[in-house]
Scaffold this motif. Structure first.
Motif, PDB file in Angstrom:
ATOM      1  N   SER A 170       0.819  -1.212   0.000  1.00 19.57           N
ATOM      2  CA  SER A 170       0.000   0.000   0.000  1.00 19.57           C
ATOM      3  C   SER A 170       0.851   1.260   0.000  1.00 19.57           C
ATOM      4  O   SER A 170       0.361   2.346  -0.333  1.00 19.57           O
ATOM      5  CB  SER A 170      -0.900   0.015   1.233  1.00 19.57           C
ATOM      6  OG  SER A 170      -0.121   0.182   2.417  1.00 19.57           O
ATOM      7  N   GLY A 171       2.112   1.122   0.422  1.00 17.90           N
ATOM      8  CA  GLY A 171       2.996   2.270   0.505  1.00 17.90           C
ATOM      9  C   GLY A 171       2.818   3.087   1.768  1.00 17.90           C
ATOM     10  O   GLY A 171       3.459   4.125   1.935  1.00 17.90           O
ATOM     11  N   ILE A 172       1.934   2.614   2.692  1.00 13.82           N
ATOM     12  CA  ILE A 172       1.690   3.341   3.932  1.00 13.82           C
ATOM     13  C   ILE A 172       1.665   2.359   5.102  1.00 13.82           C
ATOM     14  O   ILE A 172       1.569   1.141   4.903  1.00 13.82           O
ATOM     15  CB  ILE A 172       0.368   4.126   3.894  1.00 13.82           C
ATOM     16  CG1 ILE A 172      -0.827   3.155   3.769  1.00 13.82           C
ATOM     17  CG2 ILE A 172       0.358   5.137   2.746  1.00 13.82           C
ATOM     18  CD1 ILE A 172      -2.176   3.838   3.901  1.00 13.82           C
ATOM     19  N   THR A 173       1.717   2.905   6.311  1.00 14.01           N
ATOM     20  CA  THR A 173       1.578   2.074   7.516  1.00 14.01           C
ATOM     21  C   THR A 173       0.350   2.490   8.322  1.00 14.01           C
ATOM     22  O   THR A 173       0.151   2.008   9.432  1.00 14.01           O
ATOM     23  CB  THR A 173       2.829   2.195   8.402  1.00 14.01           C
ATOM     24  OG1 THR A 173       3.048   3.574   8.729  1.00 14.01           O
ATOM     25  CG2 THR A 173       4.054   1.638   7.684  1.00 14.01           C
ATOM     26  N   THR A 174      -0.466   3.347   7.755  1.00 16.09           N
ATOM     27  CA  THR A 174      -1.696   3.797   8.400  1.00 16.09           C
ATOM     28  C   THR A 174      -2.773   2.728   8.286  1.00 16.09           C
ATOM     29  O   THR A 174      -2.887   2.065   7.247  1.00 16.09           O
ATOM     30  CB  THR A 174      -2.205   5.092   7.732  1.00 16.09           C
ATOM     31  OG1 THR A 174      -1.167   6.069   7.792  1.00 16.09           O
ATOM     32  CG2 THR A 174      -3.451   5.614   8.416  1.00 16.09           C
ATOM     33  N   ALA A 175      -3.562   2.563   9.332  1.00 15.19           N
ATOM     34  CA  ALA A 175      -4.631   1.554   9.306  1.00 15.19           C
ATOM     35  C   ALA A 175      -5.640   1.864   8.204  1.00 15.19           C
ATOM     36  O   ALA A 175      -6.076   3.010   8.036  1.00 15.19           O
ATOM     37  CB  ALA A 175      -5.338   1.509  10.651  1.00 15.19           C
ATOM     38  N   LEU A 176      -6.014   0.852   7.467  1.00 14.50           N
ATOM     39  CA  LEU A 176      -7.057   0.944   6.450  1.00 14.50           C
ATOM     40  C   LEU A 176      -8.282   0.196   6.971  1.00 14.50           C
ATOM     41  O   LEU A 176      -8.197  -0.973   7.340  1.00 14.50           O
ATOM     42  CB  LEU A 176      -6.576   0.337   5.128  1.00 14.50           C
ATOM     43  CG  LEU A 176      -5.408   1.078   4.463  1.00 14.50           C
ATOM     44  CD1 LEU A 176      -4.840   0.256   3.307  1.00 14.50           C
ATOM     45  CD2 LEU A 176      -5.853   2.459   3.983  1.00 14.50           C
ATOM     46  N   ASN A 177      -9.414   0.885   7.008  1.00 20.80           N
ATOM     47  CA  ASN A 177     -10.611   0.333   7.643  1.00 20.80           C
ATOM     48  C   ASN A 177     -11.662  -0.176   6.679  1.00 20.80           C
ATOM     49  O   ASN A 177     -12.571  -0.911   7.094  1.00 20.80           O
ATOM     50  CB  ASN A 177     -11.268   1.405   8.528  1.00 20.80           C
ATOM     51  CG  ASN A 177     -10.354   1.887   9.627  1.00 20.80           C
ATOM     52  OD1 ASN A 177      -9.644   1.096  10.246  1.00 20.80           O
ATOM     53  ND2 ASN A 177     -10.344   3.198   9.873  1.00 20.80           N
ATOM     54  N   ALA A 178     -11.600   0.216   5.413  1.00 24.80           N
ATOM     55  CA  ALA A 178     -12.683  -0.106   4.490  1.00 24.80           C
ATOM     56  C   ALA A 178     -12.178  -0.145   3.060  1.00 24.80           C
ATOM     57  O   ALA A 178     -11.152   0.466   2.731  1.00 24.80           O
ATOM     58  CB  ALA A 178     -13.811   0.925   4.610  1.00 24.80           C
ATOM     59  N   ALA A 179     -12.928  -0.843   2.211  1.00 24.60           N
ATOM     60  CA  ALA A 179     -12.620  -0.893   0.784  1.00 24.60           C
ATOM     61  C   ALA A 179     -13.915  -1.038   0.008  1.00 24.60           C
ATOM     62  O   ALA A 179     -14.898  -1.608   0.503  1.00 24.60           O
ATOM     63  CB  ALA A 179     -11.672  -2.055   0.474  1.00 24.60           C
ATOM     64  N   VAL A 180     -13.921  -0.524  -1.222  1.00 23.35           N
ATOM     65  CA  VAL A 180     -15.082  -0.652  -2.091  1.00 23.35           C
ATOM     66  C   VAL A 180     -14.601  -0.692  -3.535  1.00 23.35           C
ATOM     67  O   VAL A 180     -13.544  -0.130  -3.871  1.00 23.35           O
ATOM     68  CB  VAL A 180     -16.079   0.516  -1.874  1.00 23.35           C
ATOM     69  CG1 VAL A 180     -15.518   1.818  -2.430  1.00 23.35           C
ATOM     70  CG2 VAL A 180     -17.433   0.204  -2.482  1.00 23.35           C
ATOM     71  N   TYR A 181     -15.378  -1.343  -4.393  1.00 29.10           N
ATOM     72  CA  TYR A 181     -15.010  -1.503  -5.804  1.00 29.10           C
ATOM     73  C   TYR A 181     -16.141  -1.031  -6.704  1.00 29.10           C
ATOM     74  O   TYR A 181     -17.318  -1.258  -6.413  1.00 29.10           O
ATOM     75  CB  TYR A 181     -14.719  -2.974  -6.111  1.00 29.10           C
ATOM     76  CG  TYR A 181     -14.517  -3.251  -7.593  1.00 29.10           C
ATOM     77  CD1 TYR A 181     -13.257  -3.157  -8.163  1.00 29.10           C
ATOM     78  CD2 TYR A 181     -15.591  -3.588  -8.411  1.00 29.10           C
ATOM     79  CE1 TYR A 181     -13.075  -3.396  -9.526  1.00 29.10           C
ATOM     80  CE2 TYR A 181     -15.418  -3.830  -9.768  1.00 29.10           C
ATOM     81  CZ  TYR A 181     -14.160  -3.733 -10.322  1.00 29.10           C
ATOM     82  OH  TYR A 181     -13.979  -3.972 -11.666  1.00 29.10           O
TER      83      TYR A 181
END
Length: 397
Positions: A170-181
């Motif tokens: 992802s290139g980051i270390t921040t928490a990701l909480n959701a995804a959508v397509y």
């Protein structure tokens, strides 16, 4: 008349092909034919012998044999079948029987394998635990061309089938909480207002989100509009997943955290802490609606003409129109973290809780095989993938 004649000609041709020939010889049937029932489908497997051509026969009946197959209504014959083969278009709840026979060099069919009967059923009742998809908590999930799960420390995992997962950067270390397509684009959102965009689920580019607040959930209307909701009543929207702007939210409607959002039947619905529930027809202007509960609502989905929202202590509220809501009997006592609708509703939560429903009101508890916390669920056309703590992932088909 034409259909009857066509059927008669087809059966005559199949009888000729299956029963006689002068170029080759019959072959023994495979001894290990297996049929796995799935949602509107079945997967048939066997061990093939070199040089043998196999034909697969199936029909909606309790028994199929070499002697009766040609007389069965709905008979289907697949020439040159290769294991494994998935047959689709089956009716859930209907008994189907399968058999396989073989021949060499286009010869007559040999003896058939024993009849095997199965009943296709909606996915969501039988779950398989996969190998951990990394070690980070997986907090959100979606499906486009593949399943995508996102989570703590910027983790992103992708899977073609919900069973075998591959880590992406992802290139980051921040928490990701959701995804959508939608339409070839996958959006991920998380802590500090971070938003990432990808067109291949491999390369991810950061976007300017118009907020520094944590984002907890994403939705799309399937026509190009994206909505992200989060802390302090934050709502941001985009028409392309790249340019985001603030909607009327925290300063006017609510300052409560929003944990879930969906779109259905022309209406956006967001849910959050203390039973807060907001609706919008355009994703820009929102209004508060009485939800019928003061419990935290963690997720919401629309399907079968019903909105269903779930949350703390198994809370469930439903609505036929997004305006009038009814509190239903709680689904157990665990937190329900996510709900989706594929061909039925599936809700997942803490301690391995999984519930399914065809109408959003009557639900059945399912056996997950785990006591780990499940945080998100995604669906393809016929299958579901649930993900959770420390890379936990389950698959139902």
């Amino acid at each position: 008349m034409f259909r009857l004649l066509a059927r008669a000609l087809a059966i005559a041709a199949l009888l000729h092909l299956a029963g006689c020939g002068d170029k080759g010889s019959p072959a023994s049937p495979p001894p290990d034919v297996a049929v796995e029932p799935r949602d509107s489908r079945a997967t048939v497997t066997w061990t093939a012998e070199p040089g043998v051509e196999y034909w697969l026969f199936y029909a909606p009946t309790s028994n199929i044999t070499r002697e009766n197959w040609a007389t069965l209504p709905g008979i289907v014959v697949i020439k040159n079948a290769v294991s494994p083969i998935t047959v689709s278009g089956l009716r859930n709840g209907t008994t189907y029987s399968f058999m396989v026979n073989g021949r060499t060099n286009n010869g007559p069919g040999g003896a058939a394998s024993p009849s095997i009967s199965i009943v296709p059923r909606l996915a969501g009742a039988s779950w398989t635990i996969g190998a951990p998809a990394g070690s980070d908590d997986l907090l959100g999930a979606t499906f486009g061309s593949v399943f995508v799960a996102v989570g703590a420390n910027g983790t992103i995992q992708s899977s073609p089938d919900g069973r075998i997962w591959t880590a992406q950067s992802s290139g980051i270390t921040t928490a990701l909480n959701a995804a959508v397509y939608f339409g070839g684009t996958t959006i991920a959102a998380g802590a500090g207002g971070v938003i990432l965009r990808s067109t291949d689920t491999v390369a991810w580019a950061p976007q300017i989100s118009a907020t520094g607040n944590d984002l907890h959930a994403l939705a799309t209307n399937g026509a190009g509009t994206y909505v992200a909701v989060g802390a302090q009543g934050t709502i941001v929207t985009s028409s392309d997943g790249q340019t985001w702007s603030q909607a009327v939210s925290s300063t006017v409607v609510t300052s409560s955290p929003l944990y879930g959002v969906t779109f259905g039947n022309g209406l956006y619905v967001a849910v959050g802490a203390g039973g807060v529930l907001l609706t919008s027809t355009d994703a820009s202007t929102w209004q508060a609606v009485t939800s019928g509960t003061t419990s935290d609502l963690r997720s919401i989905a629309f399907g079968a003409g019903v909105y269903a929202a779930v949350g703390a202590s198994g809370t469930l509220v439903t609505s036929p129109d997004g305006v009038t809501w009814t509190a239903q009997t709680a689904l157990g006592s665990n937190i329900l973290a996510s709900v989706t609708f594929g061909r039925q509703f599936v809700a997942v939560g803490h301690a391995g809780a999984i519930y399914t429903s065809t109408d959003g009101v009557a639900w059945q508890a399912q056996t997950s095989g785990t006591t780990g916390n499940l945080y998100a669920i995604a669906r393809s056309t016929f299958e579901y993938a649930a993900v959770g703590a420390a890379g936990l992932n389950l698959h139902a088909k």
